[in-house]
Scaffold this motif. Structure first.
Motif, PDB file in Angstrom:
ATOM      1  N   ILE A 224       6.926  -6.026  12.896  1.00  0.00           N
ATOM      2  CA  ILE A 224       6.082  -5.235  13.789  1.00  0.00           C
ATOM      3  C   ILE A 224       4.726  -5.029  13.122  1.00  0.00           C
ATOM      4  O   ILE A 224       4.540  -5.360  11.946  1.00  0.00           O
ATOM      5  N   LEU A 225       3.773  -4.469  13.896  1.00  0.00           N
ATOM      6  CA  LEU A 225       2.486  -4.118  13.302  1.00  0.00           C
ATOM      7  C   LEU A 225       2.685  -3.019  12.262  1.00  0.00           C
ATOM      8  O   LEU A 225       3.555  -2.160  12.409  1.00  0.00           O
ATOM      9  N   GLY A 226       1.881  -3.065  11.222  1.00  0.00           N
ATOM     10  CA  GLY A 226       2.019  -2.063  10.175  1.00  0.00           C
ATOM     11  C   GLY A 226       0.742  -1.886   9.404  1.00  0.00           C
ATOM     12  O   GLY A 226      -0.331  -2.348   9.795  1.00  0.00           O
ATOM     13  N   HIS A 227       0.849  -1.207   8.286  1.00  0.00           N
ATOM     14  CA  HIS A 227      -0.288  -0.931   7.429  1.00  0.00           C
ATOM     15  C   HIS A 227       0.253  -0.641   6.029  1.00  0.00           C
ATOM     16  O   HIS A 227       1.480  -0.569   5.821  1.00  0.00           O
ATOM     17  N   ASN A 228      -0.639  -0.479   5.066  1.00  0.00           N
ATOM     18  CA  ASN A 228      -0.236  -0.098   3.721  1.00  0.00           C
ATOM     19  C   ASN A 228      -0.352   1.415   3.583  1.00  0.00           C
ATOM     20  O   ASN A 228      -1.410   1.937   3.253  1.00  0.00           O
ATOM     21  N   TYR A 229       0.748   2.112   3.871  1.00  0.00           N
ATOM     22  CA  TYR A 229       0.794   3.558   3.757  1.00  0.00           C
ATOM     23  C   TYR A 229       1.827   3.978   2.716  1.00  0.00           C
ATOM     24  O   TYR A 229       2.501   4.994   2.852  1.00  0.00           O
ATOM     25  N   ARG A 230       1.948   3.215   1.654  1.00  0.00           N
ATOM     26  CA  ARG A 230       2.974   3.455   0.650  1.00  0.00           C
ATOM     27  C   ARG A 230       2.519   4.485  -0.384  1.00  0.00           C
ATOM     28  O   ARG A 230       1.346   4.546  -0.743  1.00  0.00           O
ATOM     29  N   MET A 231       3.468   5.257  -0.900  1.00  0.00           N
ATOM     30  CA  MET A 231       3.166   6.230  -1.939  1.00  0.00           C
ATOM     31  C   MET A 231       3.205   5.577  -3.313  1.00  0.00           C
ATOM     32  O   MET A 231       4.084   4.762  -3.613  1.00  0.00           O
ATOM     33  N   GLU A 232       2.264   5.977  -4.171  1.00  0.00           N
ATOM     34  CA  GLU A 232       2.269   5.506  -5.548  1.00  0.00           C
ATOM     35  C   GLU A 232       3.410   6.175  -6.324  1.00  0.00           C
ATOM     36  O   GLU A 232       3.740   7.340  -6.106  1.00  0.00           O
ATOM     37  N   GLU A 233       3.986   5.447  -7.255  1.00  0.00           N
ATOM     38  CA  GLU A 233       5.136   5.938  -8.005  1.00  0.00           C
ATOM     39  C   GLU A 233       4.793   7.170  -8.848  1.00  0.00           C
ATOM     40  O   GLU A 233       5.623   8.081  -8.976  1.00  0.00           O
ATOM     41  N   ILE A 234       3.593   7.216  -9.408  1.00  0.00           N
ATOM     42  CA  ILE A 234       3.219   8.387 -10.208  1.00  0.00           C
ATOM     43  C   ILE A 234       3.238   9.654  -9.349  1.00  0.00           C
ATOM     44  O   ILE A 234       3.684  10.716  -9.809  1.00  0.00           O
ATOM     45  N   GLN A 235       2.783   9.547  -8.103  1.00  0.00           N
ATOM     46  CA  GLN A 235       2.806  10.726  -7.231  1.00  0.00           C
ATOM     47  C   GLN A 235       4.243  11.128  -6.905  1.00  0.00           C
ATOM     48  O   GLN A 235       4.558  12.326  -6.836  1.00  0.00           O
ATOM     49  N   GLY A 236       5.112  10.154  -6.719  1.00  0.00           N
ATOM     50  CA  GLY A 236       6.514  10.471  -6.493  1.00  0.00           C
ATOM     51  C   GLY A 236       7.140  11.175  -7.687  1.00  0.00           C
ATOM     52  O   GLY A 236       7.950  12.101  -7.537  1.00  0.00           O
ATOM     53  N   ALA A 237       6.750  10.759  -8.894  1.00  0.00           N
ATOM     54  CA  ALA A 237       7.254  11.392 -10.112  1.00  0.00           C
ATOM     55  C   ALA A 237       6.773  12.836 -10.213  1.00  0.00           C
ATOM     56  O   ALA A 237       7.552  13.754 -10.511  1.00  0.00           O
ATOM     57  N   VAL A 238       5.491  13.043  -9.961  1.00  0.00           N
ATOM     58  CA  VAL A 238       4.918  14.396 -10.011  1.00  0.00           C
ATOM     59  C   VAL A 238       5.580  15.301  -8.982  1.00  0.00           C
ATOM     60  O   VAL A 238       5.999  16.432  -9.286  1.00  0.00           O
ATOM     61  N   LEU A 239       5.688  14.820  -7.766  1.00  0.00           N
ATOM     62  CA  LEU A 239       6.253  15.635  -6.688  1.00  0.00           C
ATOM     63  C   LEU A 239       7.729  15.927  -6.911  1.00  0.00           C
ATOM     64  O   LEU A 239       8.215  17.002  -6.546  1.00  0.00           O
TER      65      LEU A 239
END
Length: 372
Positions: A224-239
């Motif tokens: 399907i249509l999409g975009h690059n809206y992925r989270m960076e791993e460092i932000q996942g670690a912080v959160l």
């Protein structure tokens, strides 16, 4: 004494050691985009909000877009949303090619007015966005009833409302889907940009997951249509680390709000934010109203108290939305809040001394005796 509007440094120092351990793991593993830290955070965040699915995104604005895009909102559609909100709420609609249809807010909750929503529905209306402004949930049951009656999607903009409750249930799973922001100043803030979408719907969750990764079901297979809206791993670690403390920080915010009410509740010159009977707010912001807003802000600043305006120009009076043909006076409740609203310092690390100093200076401006 100088009181910051919020104190990100104090928050950082409280989790510094744990944060750096997590960040170093990311650097050692060299898995920088949507790795195991992001996945673990998604699962814990979903659990904290009593919702089946959470997909982390690159920002809250991206999450606003993804929610409506995944629901099929497209060119020619109309999306109803409050005039009293940050403009990123509207970008969710405009990025889909839809028309944002603005309505006024309730005078007590400052959230979208369900009665105004129903009057704004047209044959082109496809969705309603319920913003949980300042951390207080909107009147979800009334909005759900309207959405069901007119066969509309209902989505939550929970950017300011992490862990807020509506009738005992956490936000994020109360409608078709929800968007969250982890901008650094939010109650749960990343060390950069970040966001998330949540839903109870399995099929919709799968759509969100594909869309945020270029529309792919597996690597290099784009369905399907999409975009690059992925989270960076460092932000996942912080959160992931900060999420462990969010409930405690939220209770501290509520305690700050309660103390403000004790120290300022008798002042006729200001209106304190209402706590709705159906809500357990998380006080992302503590917004008072006063007809002497500008003068009070200037005085507080001179006394070392930082404040904010949320928001000084409602959406219908923004230059970018001139094409909607609104004018001053169209949404009087939102306009009054824009003219009179003043956000006092609010962060979980506030000390009793800091709260007392802010209250003392507000009372001094109002020429009222100081309470202890």
């Amino acid at each position: 004494m100088k009181i910051p509007f919020l104190d990100l440094k104090a928050n950082y120092l409280s989790v510094k050691t744990e944060i750096w351990d997590e960040i170093n793991q990311v650097l050692e593993n060299t898995n920088y985009i949507m790795g195991p830290k992001v996945k673990a955070f998604e699962q814990k965040f979903a659990s904290a909000h009593q919702v089946k699915h959470c997909h982390a995104t690159s920002s809250g604005t991206d999450a606003n877009h993804l929610v409506l895009w995944g629901l099929g909102i497209t060119h020619g559609d109309e999306v109803i949303l409050p005039a009293n909100t940050f403009i990123a709420t509207a970008w969710g609609a405009t990025l889909c090619g839809a028309k944002p249809v603005l309505v006024d807010c309730e005078k007590d909750s400052y959230n979208i007015d369900p009665e105004k929503v129903e009057k704004a529905i047209t044959p082109r209306t496809k969705a309603v966005v319920a913003v949980h402004l300042y951390g207080q949930p909107a009147d979800i049951d009334s909005l759900k009833s309207i959405a069901k009656k007119h066969n509309l999607h209902l989505v939550e903009d929970a950017a300011q409302a992490h862990l807020a409750e509506y009738k005992g249930k956490k936000v994020g799973g109360l409608a078709d889907a929800a968007s969250f922001s982890f901008y650094p100043g939010k109650n749960l803030g990343a060390y950069g940009e970040g966001g998330a979408v949540t839903t109870q719907n399995d099929s919709l969750a799968n759509t969100f997951n594909m869309m945020r990764q270029h529309g792919q079901s597996e690597k290099y297979h784009h369905q399907i249509l999409g975009h690059n809206y992925r989270m960076e791993e460092i932000q996942g670690a912080v959160l992931g680390i900060k999420l462990k403390y969010l409930a405690k920080w939220t209770e501290k915010r509520r305690a700050v709000a309660a103390r403000y009410r004790e120290l300022l509740g008798d002042l006729e010159e200001i209106t304190l934010p209402a706590k709705m009977s159906y809500a357990n707010p998380v006080y992302h912001l503590f917004v008072i109203k006063t007809t002497m807003r500008d003068e009070m802000q200037k005085y507080l600043n001179e006394q070392g108290v930082s404040t904010g305006l949320h928001y000084p120009v409602p959406l219908h009076l923004q230059n970018t939305f001139q094409y909607l043909w609104h004018k001053k006076g169209d949404f009087p409740v939102s306009e009054k809040l824009a003219e009179q609203g003043l956000s006092l310092p609010m962060f979980p690390e506030m000390t009793d001394e800091q709260i007392g100093y802010v209250a003392e200076k507000v009372r001094s401006f109002c020429k009222a005796p100081v309470l202890s």
